[in-house]
Design a protein around this motif. Structure first.
Motif, short mmCIF file in Angstrom:
data_model
loop_
_atom_site.label_atom_id
_atom_site.label_comp_id
_atom_site.label_asym_id
_atom_site.label_seq_id
_atom_site.Cartn_x
_atom_site.Cartn_y
_atom_site.Cartn_z
N ARG A 115 -21.32 -13.53 -7.68
CA ARG A 115 -22.13 -12.46 -7.08
C ARG A 115 -21.22 -11.45 -6.36
NH1 ARG A 115 -27.38 -11.30 -5.28
NH2 ARG A 115 -28.19 -13.21 -6.24
N GLU A 116 -20.24 -11.96 -5.63
CA GLU A 116 -19.32 -11.07 -4.92
C GLU A 116 -18.53 -10.22 -5.92
OE1 GLU A 116 -15.64 -11.30 -1.66
OE2 GLU A 116 -16.68 -13.13 -2.29
N ARG A 117 -18.12 -10.83 -7.01
CA ARG A 117 -17.39 -10.09 -8.04
C ARG A 117 -18.26 -9.00 -8.66
NH1 ARG A 117 -15.50 -12.67 -13.77
NH2 ARG A 117 -14.58 -10.78 -14.66
N ILE A 118 -19.53 -9.32 -8.89
CA ILE A 118 -20.46 -8.33 -9.45
C ILE A 118 -20.68 -7.18 -8.48
CG2 ILE A 118 -22.88 -7.97 -10.10
CD1 ILE A 118 -22.79 -10.83 -11.32
N MET A 119 -20.86 -7.50 -7.20
CA MET A 119 -21.05 -6.46 -6.20
C MET A 119 -19.82 -5.54 -6.12
SD MET A 119 -24.10 -7.02 -5.13
CE MET A 119 -24.29 -6.14 -3.59
N ASP A 120 -18.62 -6.13 -6.23
CA ASP A 120 -17.40 -5.32 -6.22
C ASP A 120 -17.34 -4.42 -7.44
OD1 ASP A 120 -16.58 -6.48 -3.84
OD2 ASP A 120 -15.20 -7.90 -4.79
N GLU A 121 -17.75 -4.93 -8.58
CA GLU A 121 -17.72 -4.14 -9.80
C GLU A 121 -18.73 -2.99 -9.73
OE1 GLU A 121 -16.51 -2.59 -13.17
OE2 GLU A 121 -15.55 -4.35 -12.28
N LEU A 122 -19.89 -3.22 -9.14
CA LEU A 122 -20.87 -2.16 -8.98
C LEU A 122 -20.33 -1.06 -8.08
CD1 LEU A 122 -24.16 -4.26 -8.59
CD2 LEU A 122 -23.40 -2.99 -10.62
N SER A 123 -19.64 -1.43 -7.02
CA SER A 123 -19.04 -0.43 -6.13
C SER A 123 -17.95 0.35 -6.86
CB SER A 123 -18.45 -1.12 -4.89
OG SER A 123 -19.46 -1.71 -4.11
N ALA A 124 -17.19 -0.33 -7.70
CA ALA A 124 -16.13 0.33 -8.47
C ALA A 124 -16.73 1.32 -9.46
CB ALA A 124 -15.28 -0.71 -9.19
N ILE A 125 -17.85 0.98 -10.06
CA ILE A 125 -18.54 1.88 -10.99
C ILE A 125 -18.98 3.14 -10.27
CG2 ILE A 125 -20.65 2.17 -12.36
CD1 ILE A 125 -20.36 -0.83 -13.11
N LYS A 173 -24.56 6.92 -7.66
CA LYS A 173 -25.09 5.93 -6.72
C LYS A 173 -25.99 4.98 -7.48
CE LYS A 173 -27.74 5.26 -2.45
NZ LYS A 173 -28.48 5.93 -1.35
N ILE A 174 -25.73 3.69 -7.36
CA ILE A 174 -26.55 2.68 -8.03
C ILE A 174 -27.75 2.36 -7.14
CG2 ILE A 174 -26.63 0.28 -8.81
CD1 ILE A 174 -23.72 0.62 -9.73
N LEU A 175 -28.94 2.59 -7.67
CA LEU A 175 -30.17 2.42 -6.92
C LEU A 175 -30.79 1.04 -7.10
CD1 LEU A 175 -31.77 5.86 -7.84
CD2 LEU A 175 -30.51 5.29 -5.75
N PHE A 176 -30.46 0.42 -8.22
CA PHE A 176 -31.06 -0.89 -8.54
C PHE A 176 -30.13 -1.61 -9.50
CE2 PHE A 176 -33.60 -3.49 -11.48
CZ PHE A 176 -34.28 -4.31 -10.59
N ALA A 177 -29.93 -2.90 -9.27
CA ALA A 177 -29.13 -3.71 -10.19
C ALA A 177 -29.69 -5.13 -10.20
CB ALA A 177 -27.66 -3.74 -9.76
N CYS A 178 -29.77 -5.71 -11.39
CA CYS A 178 -30.39 -7.03 -11.52
C CYS A 178 -29.69 -7.83 -12.61
CB CYS A 178 -31.87 -6.88 -11.89
SG CYS A 178 -32.13 -6.25 -13.57
N ASP A 204 -26.00 9.53 -20.56
CA ASP A 204 -26.91 8.95 -19.56
C ASP A 204 -26.87 7.42 -19.53
OD1 ASP A 204 -28.14 8.48 -21.98
OD2 ASP A 204 -29.91 9.71 -21.57
N VAL A 205 -25.76 6.87 -20.00
CA VAL A 205 -25.56 5.42 -19.98
C VAL A 205 -24.14 5.15 -19.49
CG1 VAL A 205 -25.41 3.32 -21.38
CG2 VAL A 205 -27.16 5.02 -21.89
N ILE A 206 -23.98 4.14 -18.66
CA ILE A 206 -22.65 3.66 -18.27
C ILE A 206 -22.51 2.24 -18.81
CG2 ILE A 206 -21.16 2.98 -16.36
CD1 ILE A 206 -22.41 5.19 -14.69
N GLU A 207 -21.49 2.03 -19.62
CA GLU A 207 -21.22 0.72 -20.20
C GLU A 207 -19.82 0.28 -19.80
OE1 GLU A 207 -23.61 0.60 -24.35
OE2 GLU A 207 -22.10 2.17 -24.19
N VAL A 208 -19.72 -0.90 -19.23
CA VAL A 208 -18.43 -1.44 -18.84
C VAL A 208 -17.99 -2.43 -19.91
CG1 VAL A 208 -17.19 -2.76 -17.07
CG2 VAL A 208 -19.05 -1.21 -16.40
N PRO A 209 -16.75 -2.30 -20.43
CA PRO A 209 -16.28 -3.27 -21.44
C PRO A 209 -16.46 -4.70 -20.94
CG PRO A 209 -14.70 -1.48 -21.20
CD PRO A 209 -15.72 -1.30 -20.10
#
Length: 267
Positions: free
Chosen positions: A14-24, A31-36, A73-78
């Motif tokens: 979860r911490e790694r995912i939160m860090d990746e969202l901030s990096a994105i 600004k990420i409004l929702f992530a699930c 209108d899409v962001i895709e992370v490898p």
């Protein structure tokens, strides 16, 4: 009968995912409004080696929306190790909500949330009923079940996870037929409601879930006879219908929400 369910998200992941969202956010100036969590960890039947399917909705600064040319209108992370991360820009997401997109509805119902802008999520939840189309959702789930059945359940030995990728949409279809609203994302909630009077079948579903949740994603095995017969019976009864999209005139509420969200980010 109680159906097995688990949503295993370790604290370190979860911490790694939160860090990746901030990096994105920093990399794309959004600004990420929702992530699930989507996929099997959101549905509640992940294998030990299942990916983390992270899905998000984001908004750009005001300047992005004042550009004449159409932009991505899409962001895709490898895909990295076990992380599969993808997001939709807010205008795209709202357009899909207006078209009663079942995938977006599932995201909003995910039991595993990483990020959420409270006021926006409250408004999206309130709009779901306004834009839900039972006919379109039913067609979506039936098509998914048929495609997976044709592709993966024709032999005497089958890939275990594929049973759930057929059974889940078929139970969702039954939910829509009986209740005319969006089925729950959690498979356990769906199965407990739709198999309440079929204890033998529910027991076999739990046997399948126990295997899926303890074995690898690629696990193969013999057919589950009750589940297989149940699937064949439902598919034999179905005739595909032509999809009728909802009229664009109903998008006013979504226009207002986009305007409000973009201005909030610009403030």
């Amino acid at each position: 009968m109680k159906i097995l369910s688990a949503h295993p998200i370790e604290a370190s992941v979860r911490e790694r995912i939160m860090d990746e969202l901030s990096a994105i956010e920093a990399r794309h100036d959004v600004k990420i409004l929702f992530a699930c969590e989507s996929g099997s960890r959101g549905w509640g039947f992940a294998s030990p080696d299942s990916d983390y399917d992270v899905r998000f909705i984001y908004v750009h600064s005001l300047d992005w929306y004042l550009n004449i040319e159409k932009q991505r209108d899409v962001i895709e992370v490898p895909i990295s190790d076990e992380l599969d991360i993808c997001g939709w820009e807010l205008r795209k997401a709202l357009g899909l909500l207006g078209k009663s997109n079942p995938t977006l509805f599932e995201w909003l119902d995910s039991p595993v949330i990483y990020r959420q802008e409270g006021w926006l999520c409250d408004e999206l939840q309130a709009l779901k009923a306004e834009y839900f189309s039972a006919k379109k959702a039913r067609w979506h789930y039936l098509s998914m079940a048929k495609k997976n059945f044709r592709g993966y359940l024709q032999g005497d030995t089958v890939r275990m996870k594929k049973y759930l990728y057929i059974l889940r949409p078929l139970l969702a279809m039954l939910w829509i037929d009986s209740r005319a609203n969006m089925p729950p994302m959690r498979f356990a909630d769906l199965a407990e409601a739709m198999l309440a009077d079929q204890s033998a079948l529910a027991d076999e579903v739990n046997q399948l879930l126990a295997i899926k949740m303890s074995a690898g994603e690629a696990e193969y095995g013999a057919r589950f006879l009750r589940i297989h017969a149940f699937i064949e019976q439902l598919l034999a009864q179905e005739v595909a219908e032509t999809n009728s999209p909802r009229p664009l005139a109903q998008l006013t509420s979504l226009d207002r929400l986009l305007y409000k969200s973009v201005l909030a980010e610009a403030a």
